[in-house]
Design a protein around this motif. Structure first.
Motif, PDB file in Angstrom:
ATOM      1  N   ARG A   4       0.843  -1.200   0.000  1.00 60.08           N
ATOM      2  CA  ARG A   4       0.000   0.000   0.000  1.00 60.08           C
ATOM      3  C   ARG A   4       0.874   1.245   0.000  1.00 60.08           C
ATOM      4  O   ARG A   4       1.830   1.340   0.776  1.00 60.08           O
ATOM      5  CB  ARG A   4      -0.901  -0.016   1.232  1.00 60.08           C
ATOM      6  CG  ARG A   4      -1.881   1.135   1.296  1.00 60.08           C
ATOM      7  CD  ARG A   4      -2.738   1.022   2.545  1.00 60.08           C
ATOM      8  NE  ARG A   4      -3.625   2.157   2.688  1.00 60.08           N
ATOM      9  CZ  ARG A   4      -4.434   2.352   3.710  1.00 60.08           C
ATOM     10  NH1 ARG A   4      -4.465   1.459   4.686  1.00 60.08           N
ATOM     11  NH2 ARG A   4      -5.214   3.409   3.783  1.00 60.08           N
ATOM     12  N   ALA A   5       0.534   2.193  -0.873  1.00 59.04           N
ATOM     13  CA  ALA A   5       1.321   3.424  -0.966  1.00 59.04           C
ATOM     14  C   ALA A   5       1.105   4.293   0.261  1.00 59.04           C
ATOM     15  O   ALA A   5      -0.004   4.394   0.777  1.00 59.04           O
ATOM     16  CB  ALA A   5       0.937   4.191  -2.218  1.00 59.04           C
ATOM     17  N   ASN A   6       2.188   4.906   0.748  1.00 58.60           N
ATOM     18  CA  ASN A   6       2.094   5.831   1.878  1.00 58.60           C
ATOM     19  C   ASN A   6       1.632   7.218   1.445  1.00 58.60           C
ATOM     20  O   ASN A   6       1.131   8.001   2.250  1.00 58.60           O
ATOM     21  CB  ASN A   6       3.459   5.963   2.562  1.00 58.60           C
ATOM     22  CG  ASN A   6       3.680   4.902   3.606  1.00 58.60           C
ATOM     23  OD1 ASN A   6       3.183   3.795   3.482  1.00 58.60           O
ATOM     24  ND2 ASN A   6       4.444   5.227   4.639  1.00 58.60           N
ATOM     25  N   TRP A   7       1.837   7.511   0.155  1.00 58.28           N
ATOM     26  CA  TRP A   7       1.561   8.873  -0.339  1.00 58.28           C
ATOM     27  C   TRP A   7       1.382   8.809  -1.843  1.00 58.28           C
ATOM     28  O   TRP A   7       2.056   8.039  -2.531  1.00 58.28           O
ATOM     29  CB  TRP A   7       2.750   9.762   0.028  1.00 58.28           C
ATOM     30  CG  TRP A   7       2.673  11.207  -0.393  1.00 58.28           C
ATOM     31  CD1 TRP A   7       2.235  12.250   0.375  1.00 58.28           C
ATOM     32  CD2 TRP A   7       3.080  11.776  -1.647  1.00 58.28           C
ATOM     33  NE1 TRP A   7       2.346  13.425  -0.321  1.00 58.28           N
ATOM     34  CE2 TRP A   7       2.858  13.166  -1.566  1.00 58.28           C
ATOM     35  CE3 TRP A   7       3.601  11.258  -2.824  1.00 58.28           C
ATOM     36  CZ2 TRP A   7       3.144  14.036  -2.612  1.00 58.28           C
ATOM     37  CZ3 TRP A   7       3.880  12.114  -3.883  1.00 58.28           C
ATOM     38  CH2 TRP A   7       3.661  13.485  -3.765  1.00 58.28           C
ATOM     39  N   LYS A   8       0.459   9.591  -2.375  1.00 58.16           N
ATOM     40  CA  LYS A   8       0.294   9.707  -3.820  1.00 58.16           C
ATOM     41  C   LYS A   8       0.231  11.173  -4.197  1.00 58.16           C
ATOM     42  O   LYS A   8      -0.353  11.990  -3.472  1.00 58.16           O
ATOM     43  CB  LYS A   8      -0.984   8.992  -4.280  1.00 58.16           C
ATOM     44  CG  LYS A   8      -0.887   7.476  -4.245  1.00 58.16           C
ATOM     45  CD  LYS A   8      -2.086   6.829  -4.906  1.00 58.16           C
ATOM     46  CE  LYS A   8      -1.933   5.313  -4.951  1.00 58.16           C
ATOM     47  NZ  LYS A   8      -3.053   4.675  -5.699  1.00 58.16           N
ATOM     48  N   ALA A  21       3.625   7.370  -6.747  1.00 60.60           N
ATOM     49  CA  ALA A  21       3.227   6.851  -5.435  1.00 60.60           C
ATOM     50  C   ALA A  21       4.486   6.537  -4.654  1.00 60.60           C
ATOM     51  O   ALA A  21       5.489   6.104  -5.222  1.00 60.60           O
ATOM     52  CB  ALA A  21       2.361   5.605  -5.602  1.00 60.60           C
ATOM     53  N   LEU A  22       4.450   6.785  -3.344  1.00 60.18           N
ATOM     54  CA  LEU A  22       5.584   6.498  -2.454  1.00 60.18           C
ATOM     55  C   LEU A  22       5.309   5.222  -1.668  1.00 60.18           C
ATOM     56  O   LEU A  22       4.253   5.099  -1.037  1.00 60.18           O
ATOM     57  CB  LEU A  22       5.790   7.649  -1.471  1.00 60.18           C
ATOM     58  CG  LEU A  22       6.983   8.579  -1.707  1.00 60.18           C
ATOM     59  CD1 LEU A  22       6.757   9.358  -2.989  1.00 60.18           C
ATOM     60  CD2 LEU A  22       7.166   9.539  -0.534  1.00 60.18           C
ATOM     61  N   PHE A  23       6.246   4.289  -1.719  1.00 62.75           N
ATOM     62  CA  PHE A  23       6.140   3.051  -0.966  1.00 62.75           C
ATOM     63  C   PHE A  23       7.341   2.933  -0.027  1.00 62.75           C
ATOM     64  O   PHE A  23       8.467   3.213  -0.455  1.00 62.75           O
ATOM     65  CB  PHE A  23       6.128   1.831  -1.898  1.00 62.75           C
ATOM     66  CG  PHE A  23       4.935   1.767  -2.809  1.00 62.75           C
ATOM     67  CD1 PHE A  23       3.785   1.105  -2.413  1.00 62.75           C
ATOM     68  CD2 PHE A  23       4.957   2.379  -4.053  1.00 62.75           C
ATOM     69  CE1 PHE A  23       2.680   1.039  -3.244  1.00 62.75           C
ATOM     70  CE2 PHE A  23       3.854   2.334  -4.887  1.00 62.75           C
ATOM     71  CZ  PHE A  23       2.709   1.654  -4.488  1.00 62.75           C
ATOM     72  N   TYR A 113      12.282   5.508   0.618  1.00 63.81           N
ATOM     73  CA  TYR A 113      11.031   5.182  -0.053  1.00 63.81           C
ATOM     74  C   TYR A 113      11.313   4.900  -1.528  1.00 63.81           C
ATOM     75  O   TYR A 113      12.271   5.434  -2.100  1.00 63.81           O
ATOM     76  CB  TYR A 113      10.041   6.358   0.023  1.00 63.81           C
ATOM     77  CG  TYR A 113       9.464   6.599   1.387  1.00 63.81           C
ATOM     78  CD1 TYR A 113       8.242   6.042   1.759  1.00 63.81           C
ATOM     79  CD2 TYR A 113      10.133   7.393   2.321  1.00 63.81           C
ATOM     80  CE1 TYR A 113       7.700   6.266   3.022  1.00 63.81           C
ATOM     81  CE2 TYR A 113       9.606   7.626   3.576  1.00 63.81           C
ATOM     82  CZ  TYR A 113       8.385   7.057   3.919  1.00 63.81           C
ATOM     83  OH  TYR A 113       7.867   7.280   5.170  1.00 63.81           O
ATOM     84  N   ASP A 118       2.444   6.283 -10.884  1.00 62.21           N
ATOM     85  CA  ASP A 118       1.111   5.922 -10.408  1.00 62.21           C
ATOM     86  C   ASP A 118       0.154   5.835 -11.593  1.00 62.21           C
ATOM     87  O   ASP A 118      -0.245   6.847 -12.164  1.00 62.21           O
ATOM     88  CB  ASP A 118       0.620   6.972  -9.406  1.00 62.21           C
ATOM     89  CG  ASP A 118      -0.690   6.572  -8.758  1.00 62.21           C
ATOM     90  OD1 ASP A 118      -0.971   5.363  -8.675  1.00 62.21           O
ATOM     91  OD2 ASP A 118      -1.431   7.479  -8.333  1.00 62.21           O
TER      92      ASP A 118
END
Length: 278
Positions: A4-8, A21-23, A113, A118
Motif C-alpha cells: 500500500r502506498a504511503n503517499w500519492k 506513489a511512495l512506498f 522510499y 502511479d
C-alpha cells in the motif's frame, strides 16, 4: 497482497510532471510484536483517554491539540487553524536542487522510499526525470508533506526507478562536539596499531546483508514455538565479561582466536572431502 502506498501525488522537475506513489523501501512488519494483556484474564488491555486532573474519560470529539507554554497552561490549536497553514507541497514533490550524494552526511538520513509511477499515464515523464537524475550522477533535493509535516527528500536513481530518502533538518542533528570533546587524546604504540590492523585484516570481507542474522528475533521465535508446544523454558547462560587490563594481551588473544576460527572451516572442508573420496 500488493503493498500500500504511503503517499500519492506528483513529482515535478521544472515543467515536467508525472503522477507517482511512495512506498516504504523497508519494513518491520515481519518482526515479532506483542500486545499487553491482563495476566489474570488473558484479555487484551484497552487504553482509555482521561483528563489528567479529574480522571474522567474524554470523548474523541472533545480532544484537541495543545502546545505546552509552561507547567500548567497550553495553547489550544484547532484542526481548522492547522489546515489554514497547509503547505503547497502537500501533493507535489517539487525538485529544487541537485547536489552530490557524497555531500549528504549520514546523520541526516531518516528512511528510504521507492518512488513509482502511479497508473499508466506519466511513464514517459517519469523516465525523463529518472534518466536525467541518473545521467547527472547527483541527488535531487525536494520537499514532501507526510502526516502533515514537510520533509526534505533526496531523490536518486536506483535500478529501473527512483528512491527517495527523507532527510533531517539541521535542528534535529546533534553536534558531535557536545559528546566527543571530553574524550581523552591517547597515543597508541605502533605495536598496538599493527596488532589491531591484523585483526581487521582477518575480519575483512564484502558487504553482504544475507549474512546478517537477527539473533534476538530468532530467539523470540524459538521461545514462542516452545511455549505453544508446552515445552519447558530454560534460562540461557550468559557469557562472563571482565574489564580489559592489558590491551596488548587482549589484542594478541583476539588475533589468535581469529586465526583459529579461520582455520576451523578449512579443516571441516578437508575432512568432508576425505569422507567423500572414501
Amino acid at each position: 497482497m500488493a503493498p500500500r502506498a504511503n503517499w500519492k501525488g506528483f513529482l515535478r522537475l521544472s515543467l515536467v510532471t508525472c503522477p507517482i506513489a511512495l512506498f516504504p523501501a523497508t519494513s518491520e512488519s515481519e518482526k515479532v510484536s506483542f500486545n499487553q494483556i491482563n495476566q489474570k484474564t488473558g484479555h487484551r488491555i484497552r487504553y482509555v483517554k482521561v483528563d489528567a486532573d479529574t480522571g474522567e474519560e474524554i470523548a474523541n470529539e472533545d480532544i484537541v491539540k495543545g502546545y505546552k507554554v509552561d507547567a500548567d497552561s497550553y495553547l489550544e490549536i484547532t484542526k481548522d487553524e492547522l489546515e489554514n497553514i497547509a503547505l503547497e507541497s502537500t501533493r507535489t514533490i517539487d525538485i529544487d536542487q541537485f547536489v552530490p550524494r557524497a555531500e549528504i552526511d549520514d546523520l541526516y538520513i531518516v528512511r528510504p522510499y521507492y518512488l513509482v509511477p502511479d497508473g499508466k499515464v506519466g511513464h514517459d515523464a517519469y523516465a525523463v526525470i529518472c534518466d536525467t537524475i541518473k545521467a547527472t550522477g547527483k541527488v535531487a533535493l525536494a520537499r514532501v508533506v507526510l502526516t502533515n509535516r514537510e520533509h526534505v527528500i533526496a531523490v536518486e536513481a536506483r535500478d529501473k526507478g527512483l528512491m527517495g530518502t527523507l532527510l533531517r533538518y539541521p535542528y534535529e542533528v546533534s553536534d558531535a562536539a557536545d559528546y566527543f570533546d571530553d574524550i581523552k587524546d591517547v597515543k597508541l604504540t605502533k605495536d598496538m596499531l599493527d596488532l589491531a590492523k591484523h585483526i581487521v585484516d582477518q575480519k575483512s570481507g564484502h558487504f553482504d546483508p544475507e549474512r546478517f542474522e537477527d539473533h534476538y528475533e530468532k530467539a523470540l521465535n524459538e521461545l514462542l514455538a516452545k511455549k505453544q508446544k508446552g515445552l519447558p523454558i530454560t534460562a540461557t547462560k550468559r557469557p562472563q565479561t571482565s574489564n580489559v587490563v592489558d590491551l596488548m594481551d587482549a589484542l594478541r588473544k583476539s588475533l589468535e582466536s581469529g586465526s583459529k576460527a579461520a582455520k576451523s572451516p578449512a579443516k571441516k572442508a578437508t575432512s568432508a572431502k576425505k569422507r567423500k573420496a572414501g
